[in-house]
Design an enzyme around this catalytic site. Structure first.
Site, short mmCIF file in Angstrom:
data_model
loop_
_atom_site.label_atom_id
_atom_site.label_comp_id
_atom_site.label_asym_id
_atom_site.label_seq_id
_atom_site.Cartn_x
_atom_site.Cartn_y
_atom_site.Cartn_z
N ASP A 33 -2.29 -23.61 20.11
CA ASP A 33 -1.21 -22.74 20.57
C ASP A 33 0.12 -23.42 20.25
O ASP A 33 0.30 -24.61 20.51
CB ASP A 33 -1.35 -22.51 22.08
CG ASP A 33 -0.46 -21.39 22.58
OD1 ASP A 33 -1.00 -20.40 23.09
OD2 ASP A 33 0.78 -21.50 22.46
N ASN A 89 -5.80 -12.77 28.48
CA ASN A 89 -4.87 -11.82 29.09
C ASN A 89 -4.93 -10.47 28.37
O ASN A 89 -4.93 -10.43 27.13
CB ASN A 89 -3.45 -12.36 29.00
CG ASN A 89 -3.30 -13.72 29.68
OD1 ASN A 89 -3.97 -13.99 30.67
ND2 ASN A 89 -2.43 -14.57 29.15
N HIS A 95 0.23 -10.61 31.49
CA HIS A 95 0.83 -11.69 30.68
C HIS A 95 0.30 -11.74 29.25
O HIS A 95 0.19 -12.80 28.65
CB HIS A 95 0.68 -13.06 31.36
CG HIS A 95 1.67 -14.09 30.89
ND1 HIS A 95 1.56 -14.74 29.68
CD2 HIS A 95 2.81 -14.53 31.44
CE1 HIS A 95 2.58 -15.57 29.53
NE2 HIS A 95 3.36 -15.45 30.60
N PHE A 97 1.28 -11.20 25.65
CA PHE A 97 2.47 -11.01 24.80
C PHE A 97 2.09 -10.81 23.34
O PHE A 97 2.87 -10.24 22.58
CB PHE A 97 3.46 -12.16 24.99
CG PHE A 97 4.19 -12.05 26.28
CD1 PHE A 97 5.40 -11.37 26.35
CD2 PHE A 97 3.66 -12.56 27.45
CE1 PHE A 97 6.06 -11.20 27.55
CE2 PHE A 97 4.32 -12.41 28.67
CZ PHE A 97 5.52 -11.74 28.73
N HIS A 102 -7.12 -12.83 22.34
CA HIS A 102 -7.17 -14.29 22.18
C HIS A 102 -7.62 -14.93 23.48
O HIS A 102 -7.30 -14.46 24.57
CB HIS A 102 -5.82 -14.86 21.73
CG HIS A 102 -4.67 -14.40 22.56
ND1 HIS A 102 -4.08 -13.16 22.41
CD2 HIS A 102 -3.99 -15.03 23.56
CE1 HIS A 102 -3.09 -13.04 23.28
NE2 HIS A 102 -3.02 -14.14 24.00
N HIS A 104 -7.44 -18.36 25.58
CA HIS A 104 -6.76 -19.64 25.75
C HIS A 104 -7.76 -20.66 26.28
O HIS A 104 -8.51 -20.37 27.22
CB HIS A 104 -5.65 -19.54 26.80
CG HIS A 104 -4.53 -18.63 26.47
ND1 HIS A 104 -3.34 -19.07 25.93
CD2 HIS A 104 -4.38 -17.30 26.64
CE1 HIS A 104 -2.51 -18.04 25.78
NE2 HIS A 104 -3.12 -16.96 26.21
P1 AMP Z 1 -0.46 -14.39 25.80
O1 AMP Z 1 0.63 -14.55 26.81
O2 AMP Z 1 -1.84 -14.47 26.40
O3 AMP Z 1 -0.29 -13.17 24.91
O4 AMP Z 1 -0.36 -15.69 24.87
C1 AMP Z 1 0.08 -15.68 23.55
C2 AMP Z 1 0.08 -17.10 23.08
O5 AMP Z 1 0.24 -17.11 21.68
C3 AMP Z 1 1.21 -17.95 23.67
O6 AMP Z 1 0.65 -19.04 24.40
C4 AMP Z 1 1.99 -18.38 22.45
O7 AMP Z 1 2.49 -19.70 22.55
C5 AMP Z 1 0.96 -18.25 21.34
N1 AMP Z 1 1.51 -18.04 20.02
C6 AMP Z 1 2.41 -17.11 19.65
N2 AMP Z 1 2.70 -17.22 18.34
C7 AMP Z 1 1.93 -18.23 17.87
C8 AMP Z 1 1.77 -18.85 16.58
N3 AMP Z 1 2.45 -18.42 15.51
N4 AMP Z 1 0.90 -19.88 16.47
C9 AMP Z 1 0.22 -20.32 17.55
N5 AMP Z 1 0.33 -19.77 18.77
C10 AMP Z 1 1.17 -18.76 18.94
#
Ligand code: AMP
Ligand code: ZN
Length: 140
Positions: A33, A89, A95, A97, A102, A104
């Site tokens: 991440d 999420n 949460h 975004f 994905h 975590h």
């Molecule tokens: P969520 O809030 O569950 O949608 O988490 C999205 C995650 O994607 C966040 O922890 C971001 O830091 C991660 N993220 C977004 N863009 C990238 C990227 N280009 N490479 C790696 N992680 C990313």
């Protein structure tokens, strides 16, 4: 499922933007991440674009999720944490975004800064049975 040209994780899958890659097979990709909640925070994603987990076919989910045990073990061994949270999420309210499924894998240590508010409730008499019936009705 077709790649979404506006999706950042589809762009990572396609190699259009870089990632700190851990592994890939025909169904799944794992990488660090970019905004880690702790060192070694990993994302495991399907290569195919599904916005939320309820839209994922079960066989695809299986081919992605089978990597979770080894990945969780590898992260714990590599960073020497005491445990991990596996978090997924769905929807902005939850949460999410990045609208590409994905998982975590977040290393946890005593005293870290990642806090859950976990407001555990209690069912009044009869409510759990109603919910079991309602959810069972929706199951395939
Ligand atoms: P969520 O809030 O569950 O949608 O988490 C999205 C995650 O994607 C966040 O922890 C971001 O830091 C991660 N993220 C977004 N863009 C990238 C990227 N280009 N490479 C790696 N992680 C990313
Ligand atoms: Zn995508």
């Amino acid at each position: 499922m077709k790649a979404d040209p506006d999706c950042i994780f589809c762009k990572i899958v396609a190699g259009e933007i870089p990632c700190a890659k851990l592994f890939a097979d025909d169904a799944a990709l794992a990488f660090l991440d970019i905004g880690p909640l702790a060192e070694g925070h990993v994302l495991l994603i399907p290569k195919a674009h599904y916005e939320t987990i309820d839209r994922m076919p079960a066989d695809v989910a299986g081919r992605v999720l089978r990597h979770l045990p080894a990945l969780a073990k590898a992260v714990q061994s590599a960073v020497g944490c005491e445990g991990v949270n596996v978090l997924q999420n769905n929807g902005r309210i939850a949460h999410q975004f990045v609208p590409h499924v994905h998982f975590h894998i977040i290393p946890r240590r005593a005293g870290d800064e990642f806090h859950f508010n976990w407001p555990a409730g209690k069912y009044p008499p009869g409510r759990a049975e109603e919910l079991v019936e309602a959810i069972r009705k929706e199951l395939p």
